[in-house]
Design an enzyme around this catalytic site. Structure first.
Site, short mmCIF file in Angstrom:
data_model
loop_
_atom_site.label_atom_id
_atom_site.label_comp_id
_atom_site.label_asym_id
_atom_site.label_seq_id
_atom_site.Cartn_x
_atom_site.Cartn_y
_atom_site.Cartn_z
N ILE A 89 0.81 -1.23 0.00
CA ILE A 89 0.00 0.00 0.00
C ILE A 89 0.84 1.27 0.00
CG2 ILE A 89 -2.01 -1.11 1.02
CD1 ILE A 89 -1.21 0.09 3.72
N ALA A 123 -1.05 -0.92 9.39
CA ALA A 123 -0.40 0.21 10.07
C ALA A 123 0.92 -0.25 10.68
CB ALA A 123 -1.31 0.78 11.17
N THR A 178 2.42 -0.35 14.09
CA THR A 178 1.83 -0.27 15.43
C THR A 178 2.85 -0.44 16.56
OG1 THR A 178 1.29 -2.63 15.34
CG2 THR A 178 -0.42 -1.07 14.63
N ASP A 209 -6.15 6.30 19.60
CA ASP A 209 -6.22 7.26 20.71
C ASP A 209 -4.90 7.98 20.91
OD1 ASP A 209 -5.07 4.80 21.57
OD2 ASP A 209 -5.47 5.30 23.66
N TYR A 216 4.59 7.62 16.73
CA TYR A 216 3.46 6.79 16.31
C TYR A 216 2.19 7.63 16.20
CZ TYR A 216 -0.45 3.55 16.72
OH TYR A 216 -1.65 2.90 16.54
#
Length: 337
Positions: A62, A85, A87, A129, A153
């Site tokens: 991607i 992602a 992570t 979050d 991050y």
């Protein structure tokens, strides 16, 4: 109407849960990743969803916009659900890894957004979050609250959100927190192991949030996809300006610290223990789990002290009921054990 929906990061926690919840769907799903499914995850997938679950993986990078465009065109893709992602929160602080984290968390979402914008499709993207944390909060964070990430991050994830919005694509961004599942490496599986093998554990109690069972998040994504499809059908168009495009917060209900989370993991494991599980996973009750402060575990990352997400918008918009965090945790641990 049958839609073709592309899932990225299909071999991760959320991607595998998407495989489960979409089993039997009338729509066509293409599950993509850059790596093969781990044998343990594949075994768990078949255990939870049966041998007829779609466990195939189509390779897709991607970070390569041309490769995305080609796959979208070849398969007439109308929706992309981005479960991929970087992570590794600690790893992102390594200067040598920043470029990779930025590529996966900021540039790749932009690529996916551009590809969907060009065909009038929808991008569903998962954020975190960790876009919050720099300001002192003591009430649940709302979607329109200013992003104040405290590390690489969170910063790259915030950039990813902004890049998506700047393309003008129709999008759903779901910010979530403390994600866990039966798949891969996560806090629940780590603590199941440690409470069975360590006589004593110290876990921070001054970081507060809400755990999220990846299956519950996958269920909400499926609800949103069905809603989007109905809107297209009602408009009698191949594409649509989606009325619910925007940012949403989703986690399970409730609030806890990482210490509380660990204590509940241990308690549920003890309740579910049998002679067979004790042989396979160990006995969990003997470990003494103690609270401690974050400063006792020096880290390159300053994690949010309070990152509870306000879920009123997603509950009202999609008319969903969100499970309480301990209920979902018990379901997951039962599946693992």
């Amino acid at each position: 109407m049958i839609m073709t929906i592309l899932i990225t990061g299909a071999n991760g926690q959320l991607g595998n849960e998407m495989r489960i919840v979409t089993k039997g769907s009338k729509d066509r799903y293409i599950f993509t990743d850059v790596c093969e499914e781990h044998p343990e995850s594949l075994e768990m997938l078949h255990k939870l969803a049966g041998d007829d679950v779609d466990s195939t993986t189509t390779k897709l990078d991607i970070t390569n916009l041309d490769a995305i465009r080609a796959m979208v065109k070849e398969n007439d893709v109308k929706v992309i659900v981005n479960c991929a992602a970087w992570t590794n929160v600690e790893g992102a602080e390594n200067p040598e890894k920043y470029e990779l984290a930025e590529q996966l968390n900021a540039k790749a979402p932009e690529n996916l957004a551009i590809a969907m914008k060009e065909v009038g499709g929808l991008l569903v993207h998962i954020s975190t979050d960790y876009v919050f944390g720099g300001d002192p909060y003591n009430t649940p964070c709302k979607e329109d609250q200013r992003g104040t990430p405290t590390g690489v991050y969170g910063l790259t994830k915030l950039y990813g959100e902004q890049n998506i919005q700047n393309t003008g694509v129709e999008y759903l961004i779901f910010r979530t927190a403390w994600l866990y599942s039966e798949f891969g490496k996560n806090f629940v599986k780590t603590m199941l192991n440690l409470t069975a093998t360590k006589p004593q554990l110290k876990v921070v109690f001054d970081q507060v949030g809400t755990p999220t069972y990846a299956r519950d998040l996958a269920d909400v994504i499926l609800v949103a996809l069905d809603d989007y499809k109905k809107e297209i059908v009602n408009c009698q168009l191949s594409t649509v300006n989606y009325s619910k495009s925007g940012v949403y917060h989703f986690s399970n209900e409730g609030v806890c610290s990482w210490f509380d989370f660990t204590k509940m993991i241990q308690q549920i494991a003890v309740e579910l223990e049998t002679s067979e599980t004790a042989e396979n996973f160990g006995t969990h009750g003997a470990s003494d789990v103690l609270p401690c402060l974050s400063e006792e575990f020096p880290s390159e990352v300053k994690r949010p002290a309070y990152s509870v997400l306000d879920k009123a918008k997603v509950k009202n918009t999609f008319e969903i009921v969100v499970p309480y965090w301990t209920e979902s945790l018990k379901k997951c641990i039962n599946n693992i054990m």
